[in-house]
Design an enzyme around this catalytic site. Sequence first.
Site: not given
Ligand code: PBG
Length: 324
Positions: A275, A121, A206, A249, A314, A196
């Site tokens: 997270s 990404c 973030r 996700k 995690y 997602k």
């Molecule tokens: C990148 C990405 C994100 C997460 C994983 N890959 C953040 C987003 O889409 O803003 C989130 C992972 C997490 O919250 O543990 N795009």
Amino acid sequence: MTLELTSRPRRLRRTTGLRALVRETHLQPSQLIYPLFVCTGEGVRAPIGSMPGVCQLSVDQAVAEVGGAAQDGVTTVLLFGLPASKDERGSGASDPHGPVQEAVRAIRAAHPSTTIVTDVCLCEYTSHGHCGLIVDDDVENDSTVERLVDEALSHATAGADVVAPSDMLDGRIGAVREALDAAGHQQVAIMSYAAKYASAFYGPFREAVASTPAFGDRRSHQMDPANADEALRQVALDIEQGADIVMVKPALPYLDILWRIKDSFGMPTAAYHVSGEFAMVKAAAANGWVDGPRAMMESLLSIRRAGADMIITYYARDAARAIG
Ligand code: PBG
């Protein structure tokens, strides 16, 4: 008084042994994927405030962490990168000497039997924190896909076993598959962040990679939490384009989606326990409001029960140690 009962379900709940005999869902360390945040420098272990126990790690420390995880039984890691500098195009994403690419090589050399997945990404690499190239205040799809292809190729060249596009732009799975094959990386698998959602639960992540969008949000590409049929259509498209593993996700608020996807497609299915889900349990446990280890195991088991073959979490090392 004795009731005349034909069935007494409590009989099988009486002892640990009986409960184990009738347990339907099992959680194994081999089903857990451990995310790591790799940064530049040496000897760096920088704690992430909103994710207690999780650190940004320089490559040498990431290698050590992978070794510790392997001892716990966790043999798959997912790498995120924190580049030394960010720009509008996210150039660092495909830098052959970026933290992810260096970590892939170092982990491959030190721990050859660990499976390495890389997150593909641009949001960790762009100065504005968006997942792609910005044109007229919007993430421009097709030119971003070209950048994602470069990023995935650089991860595969470094030695990644699996690339995991997390951007949710259109057509990226097919484009990445085609480019990998053309470059001789037929054996590199694709784990698609297929369903997602535009979720509030990514907040701590973030902070971890400093990717909060400088303006706007990610609703132009991530899914509406209200939609379920759309998730099935999205997963079907990604499978058609070559995804080997599909992901849902976040995990706990979307167990229905997970169930429907596993049931409909029978594909290897991953769930990302994100997270925010992790941070909520940590925060409540720190206040003494819930029993942290029990809440962790209950969460992960629920995700397995709903259909996940593998869980990105995690908690991977903690859970693996608890499983024993
Ligand atoms: C990148 C990405 C994100 C997460 C994983 N890959 C953040 C987003 O889409 O803003 C989130 C992972 C997490 O919250 O543990 N795009």
